[in-house]
Design a protein around this motif. Structure first.
Motif, short mmCIF file in Angstrom:
data_model
loop_
_atom_site.label_atom_id
_atom_site.label_comp_id
_atom_site.label_asym_id
_atom_site.label_seq_id
_atom_site.Cartn_x
_atom_site.Cartn_y
_atom_site.Cartn_z
N UNK A 236 0.84 -1.18 0.00
CA UNK A 236 0.00 0.00 0.00
C UNK A 236 0.89 1.24 0.00
N UNK A 237 0.49 2.24 -0.75
CA UNK A 237 1.18 3.53 -0.69
C UNK A 237 0.89 4.17 0.67
N UNK A 238 1.82 4.96 1.16
CA UNK A 238 1.68 5.55 2.49
C UNK A 238 1.90 7.06 2.41
N UNK A 239 1.04 7.81 3.11
CA UNK A 239 1.18 9.26 3.23
C UNK A 239 1.10 9.63 4.71
N UNK A 240 2.05 10.43 5.16
CA UNK A 240 2.04 10.96 6.52
C UNK A 240 1.80 12.46 6.44
N UNK A 241 0.75 12.92 7.09
CA UNK A 241 0.33 14.31 6.98
C UNK A 241 0.66 15.07 8.27
N UNK A 242 1.38 16.16 8.15
CA UNK A 242 1.76 16.96 9.32
C UNK A 242 1.30 18.41 9.15
N UNK A 243 0.87 19.02 10.24
CA UNK A 243 0.49 20.43 10.32
C UNK A 243 -0.74 20.77 9.48
N UNK A 244 -1.57 19.84 9.15
CA UNK A 244 -2.75 20.17 8.33
C UNK A 244 -3.84 20.92 9.10
N UNK A 245 -3.86 20.88 10.44
CA UNK A 245 -4.78 21.80 11.13
C UNK A 245 -4.49 23.26 10.85
N UNK A 246 -3.28 23.57 10.34
CA UNK A 246 -2.92 24.95 10.01
C UNK A 246 -3.35 25.34 8.60
N UNK B 233 7.62 9.63 -8.83
CA UNK B 233 6.53 9.83 -9.80
C UNK B 233 5.17 9.78 -9.12
N UNK B 234 5.05 8.90 -8.12
CA UNK B 234 3.80 8.84 -7.36
C UNK B 234 3.58 10.16 -6.62
N UNK B 235 4.62 10.67 -6.04
CA UNK B 235 4.58 11.95 -5.34
C UNK B 235 4.12 13.07 -6.28
N UNK B 236 4.72 13.09 -7.47
CA UNK B 236 4.39 14.12 -8.45
C UNK B 236 2.94 13.99 -8.93
N UNK B 237 2.48 12.75 -9.09
CA UNK B 237 1.12 12.54 -9.56
C UNK B 237 0.09 13.01 -8.55
N UNK B 238 0.34 12.75 -7.27
CA UNK B 238 -0.58 13.22 -6.24
C UNK B 238 -0.67 14.75 -6.24
N UNK B 239 0.47 15.41 -6.33
CA UNK B 239 0.48 16.87 -6.36
C UNK B 239 -0.27 17.40 -7.59
N UNK C 232 8.15 22.73 11.44
CA UNK C 232 7.71 24.09 11.10
C UNK C 232 7.57 24.34 9.60
N UNK C 233 7.37 23.29 8.83
CA UNK C 233 7.20 23.46 7.38
C UNK C 233 5.78 23.85 6.99
N UNK C 234 4.86 23.84 7.93
CA UNK C 234 3.47 24.03 7.56
C UNK C 234 2.89 22.74 7.00
N UNK C 235 1.69 22.79 6.41
CA UNK C 235 1.07 21.58 5.88
C UNK C 235 2.01 20.81 4.95
N UNK C 236 2.37 19.59 5.37
CA UNK C 236 3.35 18.79 4.63
C UNK C 236 2.85 17.37 4.52
N UNK C 237 3.01 16.80 3.33
CA UNK C 237 2.63 15.41 3.09
C UNK C 237 3.87 14.61 2.71
N UNK C 238 4.25 13.69 3.56
CA UNK C 238 5.35 12.76 3.28
C UNK C 238 4.76 11.55 2.56
N UNK C 239 5.30 11.26 1.39
CA UNK C 239 4.67 10.25 0.54
C UNK C 239 5.68 9.16 0.19
N UNK C 240 5.24 7.91 0.38
CA UNK C 240 6.02 6.76 -0.10
C UNK C 240 5.12 5.96 -1.04
#
Length: 864
Positions: free
Chosen positions: A667-677, A714-720, A846-854
């Motif tokens: 499964x592809x994995x995304x970790x989302x940080x600071x999205x309440x901001x 490429x997966x990262x780029x496609x999501x964006x 402190x990057x603000x809304x960030x999505x780490x994607x594998x």
């Protein structure tokens, strides 16, 4: 007062009776106009008036054929109604109640309102028809001998007489259904007495000359011949003056044929046992009236010359033993039909008001008396009928009824639920009934049918947008289930192709109070793909009396409605969050609709604001959502946001283990940080400057990675790219960062290669080259090629290097809405899990809304 089954049968028989009202109506043109071939201006006469017209123009054989066809159409509709009636308890509102509970509030409300307006106009038609029938005999300009012409005529007098009749109907309806039922039964007996007199007159009255007055100065004679074969032979073939379409239209819309449907609206809610009474009463009525019509057609063709049939539409009086008896039946039937339409319309209006489909406009119509009579709805209806009487144009009002009433018949032929006690139906009869009714609508009046359908669709759209959710169990849900099951079986996972790949997200939510913005972001990110909200309740089912999860679904589904996202909900009970997540990854979805990407909130000490306290949708009191969940209950179900010092539900090693499990399950994995901001309103407001979606496709923890275009990048780029294709994100510009070293002479080639790739993938993005020599210098000894990340080489990724990478990302100018970063694979050594998480924390601090994607799934294709 609930009515018994026999009484309902009598009332329905009466409603379908051939002497049912509108006998005072003119067909819309004089006999001379009809002989010249002009079609009726508005074919609205009842069968006792139109019988001579039909037989005179179509002949006995074609008239009998049309009668059989018309009754087959009505019978098909009646069979479906009977099946619906025996599938559950019928309440007030009659046909509206049945349609709404079968097809849903959209169809029920639109058809119900049109049915109501049709009954209001029909009541006006019946009253004006009665007034015209009275004035035809007793009016100053009537056709009867001068001694009976005692009533003054004119527009004002006709309106006055109609208002008096309407007031009488109002008084009866205000008393309630009991007096109406008794009056209807009495009139039923009177009408049947008149029918007997008519049949006896065919036999008892000998041949006679009948004088017909076209106007005050022109008369001519024709004959009533008695039973003669020569008369029958002359009446067998049709004439060539009137087309079969016009004749059939006149006959099909007579109240005797359309009568069984309106009478359901009038008294279905007053019956003691509607599920039994309606099938018996309507079927008996249809059979009874068919026999009556057949006998009238036959006897008329045997005894009356064609000239008499075509020139005198009220010939029953001329050939009756006692002509005034026909008038008694006509007046009594017209008065009762007016009361039936008034009381039926008021019941429909009351049912519409109770269901809150039209809001405050109809709210007063909910009021009832101690005896259960909706007197306010009766007054509403009385006022509208009074306005109809102002028109005074009988054929105009009859045209409205002609346009509105037939459109209700196709919708009265839906596919009933599969468990009625009435079994004389199938989906074939339902489909045939719908098709035949629609055909008759356009045959009678193409313009009126088109206008009625447009009105129905407009009302349907209005109700769909504003009506509250209902839990009536209507058939659309069953049809949706059938279609979804069929297409899910066709969605073969073995036929998957990268060209049609879509993100199918499983977002694990601990507490929606702190993750509402992330839920909305993933709803945008999934675009047209699957979105599932997953939640794990900690516990053992063995220690509980029942499964606690089932009671929680309504709260989560109401949350989905409040957030206005297109998501499914899947909850599970498990001893640990890790096991529960494994369960959801394996079993969530069905067939080809299964999640391919796991999204998790980031594991850190960040404490977001309570979204329920910030968003007006959750802070303002709202009514119950019709599924048992109101706003206070929804807020109470989800606990308040925990503070930074509160213990977490799972340790950091278990969190990383969940990521590792998902990767092992491909499964592809995304970790989302600071999205309440994340504040989309501020970012995309008209006053705000342009914002960016930044993509860093390089594995920043492995600067010696040989390429930018592996599967994960490429997966990262496609999501964006998918995110910027969403309508609310199209204002954001996509930026792709290329990290280069000053001594690297091949970075221009890398940039050109990236541009070529973006062109082939049809992705619009700006490429920015970033020099990071000072960052790479902190990396220390380069990792050996192919050596797994965070094993023996983990010590070489220092905190200083990670802080430098973090600063490099932050230094890029512009207002960044979201950053997409490469997520390295978790280490194989479980002892390194905590260190892995620490490094990710430093990298994204402190990057603000960030999505780490594998990403593990190939998602791009340049082939056609």
């Amino acid at each position: 007062m609930a009515s018994s089954s026999p009484q309902f049968a009598f009332q329905t028989l009466f409603t379908c009776c051939p002497l049912f009202p509108e006998v005072g109506l003119r067909i819309g043109g004089s006999p001379s106009q009809l002989h010249r071939g002009a079609p009726p201006a508005r074919p609205a006469a009842p069968l006792c008036r139109s019988l001579g017209f039909v037989v005179g123009h179509a002949g006995f054989l074609q008239s009998l054929l049309m009668l059989v066809v018309a009754y087959v159409i009505i019978l098909l509709t009646i069979l479906s109604i009977c099946a619906i009636c025996t599938n559950g308890a019928i309440q007030g509102g009659g046909a509206y109640f049945m349609i709404s509970r079968t097809l849903g509030p959209e169809f029920g409300g639109s058809i119900g309102l049109m049915f109501y307006l049709a009954n209001v106009c029909a009541c006006g038609v019946y009253i004006l028809g009665l007034v015209e029938a009275v004035l035809d005999v007793f009016g100053a300009e009537g056709t009867d001998p001068p001694g009976t012409r005692v009533l003054p005529q004119g527009y004002f007098y006709s309106f006055l007489y109609g208002s008096v009749v309407l007031l009488l109907c109002l008084l009866v309806c205000l008393v309630g259904a009991r007096i109406y039922a008794r009056a209807a039964f009495l009139i039923f007996l009177v009408v049947n007495l008149v029918l007997v007199a008519i049949f006896v007159s065919f036999v008892a009255v000998g041949p006679r000359q009948v004088t017909i007055a076209r106007d005050a100065n022109h008369t001519f004679n024709t004959s009533f011949t008695g039973f003669r074969l020569a008369t029958l032979r002359a009446n067998l073939p049709p004439t060539n003056v009137m087309t079969l379409r016009h004749v059939f239209a006149v006959m099909f819309q007579t109240p005797g044929l359309l009568g069984p449907i309106p009478v359901l609206a009038a008294i279905a809610g007053e019956l003691r046992n509607a599920s039994s009474s309606i099938p018996k009463g309507t079927i008996i009525a249809v059979v009874y009236t068919f026999i009556i019509y057949f006998l009238l057609f036959l006897m008329t063709s045997f005894t009356c010359e064609r000239t008499l049939l075509k020139e005198d539409y009220g010939f029953f009086r001329s050939i009756n033993l006692w002509p005034p008896l026909v008038l008694v039946g006509v007046y009594a039937a017209s008065l009762s039909a007016s009361m039936s339409s008034l009381i039926g319309a008021s019941r429909i209006l009351h049912a519409l008001a109770k269901d809150d489909l039209f809001g405050i406009v109809l709210a007063p119509a909910k009021i009832i008396s101690k005896g259960g009579n909706p007197w306010v709805a009766v007054l509403y209806t009385w006022a509208l009928v009074q306005l109809v009487l102002f028109a005074g144009k009988l054929n105009t009002i009859a045209g409205i009824v002609t346009s509105l009433l037939p459109v209700c018949n196709p919708l009265s032929s839906p596919l009933p639920s599969p468990s009625p006690t009435f079994q004389l139906f199938s989906w074939h009869t339902c489909l045939l009934g719908i098709a035949s009714c629609l055909l008759m609508m356009f045959l009678i009046s193409p313009a009126g049918a088109s206008g009625s359908l447009v009105l129905m669709l407009a009302l349907l759209g209005f109700i769909h947008l504003r009506a509250p959710a209902s839990s009536w169990g209507y058939i659309s849900q069953a049809l949706i289930f059938h279609q979804v099951r069929k297409y899910l079986l066709l969605l073969d996972v073995r036929k998957e192709h990268v060209k049609f790949w879509r993100p199918q997200m499983l977002l694990m939510v601990a507490n929606p109070r702190s993750e509402a913005q992330l839920i909305r972001f993933v709803n945008d990110l999934k675009k047209g793909g699957l979105f599932v909200l997953g939640h794990v309740e900690i516990g053992e089912l063995d220690t509980m009396p029942s499964d606690p999860i089932q009671a929680h679904y309504n709260f989560w589904l109401s949350l989905v409605d409040k957030l206005n996202v297109k998501a499914f909900v899947d909850l599970t009970l498990s001893p640990s969050v890790r096991q529960g997540t494994q369960h959801l990854l394996r079993i969530t979805g069905l067939g080809g609709m299964k999640p391919n990407t796991l999204v998790l909130g980031f594991y850190d000490s960040f404490v977001p604001d309570d979204y329920f306290l910030c968003d007006p949708a959750f802070s303002q009191a709202r009514e119950n959502d019709h599924f048992g969940v109101d706003l206070p209950a929804l807020q109470a179900h989800f606990p308040p946001v925990r503070g930074a010092s509160a213990p977490k539900a799972l340790p950091p090693t278990e969190y990383v283990a969940i990521v590792s499990d998902a990767v092992k399950m491909h499964k592809n994995v995304c970790l989302a940080r600071y999205f309440p901001l994340l504040d989309k309103e501020r970012l995309f407001s008209s006053k705000a400057e342009g914002c960016f979606v930044d993509v860093w496709p390089l594995n920043l923890l492995r600067p010696d990675t040989p390429a930018y275009v592996d599967v994960c990048s490429l997966f990262l780029l496609q999501l964006a790219c998918i995110l910027t294709m969403v309508s609310s994100w199209r204002a954001a510009c996509l930026r792709l960062f290329l990290c280069v070293e000053s001594g690297d002479r091949g970075w221009v080639a890398k940039e050109e290669k990236l541009k070529e790739l973006l062109s082939k993938l049809r992705i619009k993005a700006a490429i920015r080259a970033v020099t990071w020599d000072h960052v790479v210098a902190l990396h220390g000894q380069r990792l050996a090629a192919g050596e797994p990340f965070l094993n023996s080489a983990a010590c070489q990724v220092t905190d200083e290097y990670l802080a430098a990478v973090n600063a490099l990302v932050l230094q890029q100018g512009g207002q960044v809405a979201v950053r997409f970063l490469y997520l390295p694979r978790p280490p194989a050594d479980t002892s390194m899990y905590e260190r892995y998480l620490e490094q990710l924390e430093i990298l994204t601090r402190d990057l603000g809304p960030t999505l780490l994607v594998h990403g593990l799934t190939p998602v791009t294709c340049t082939e056609l």
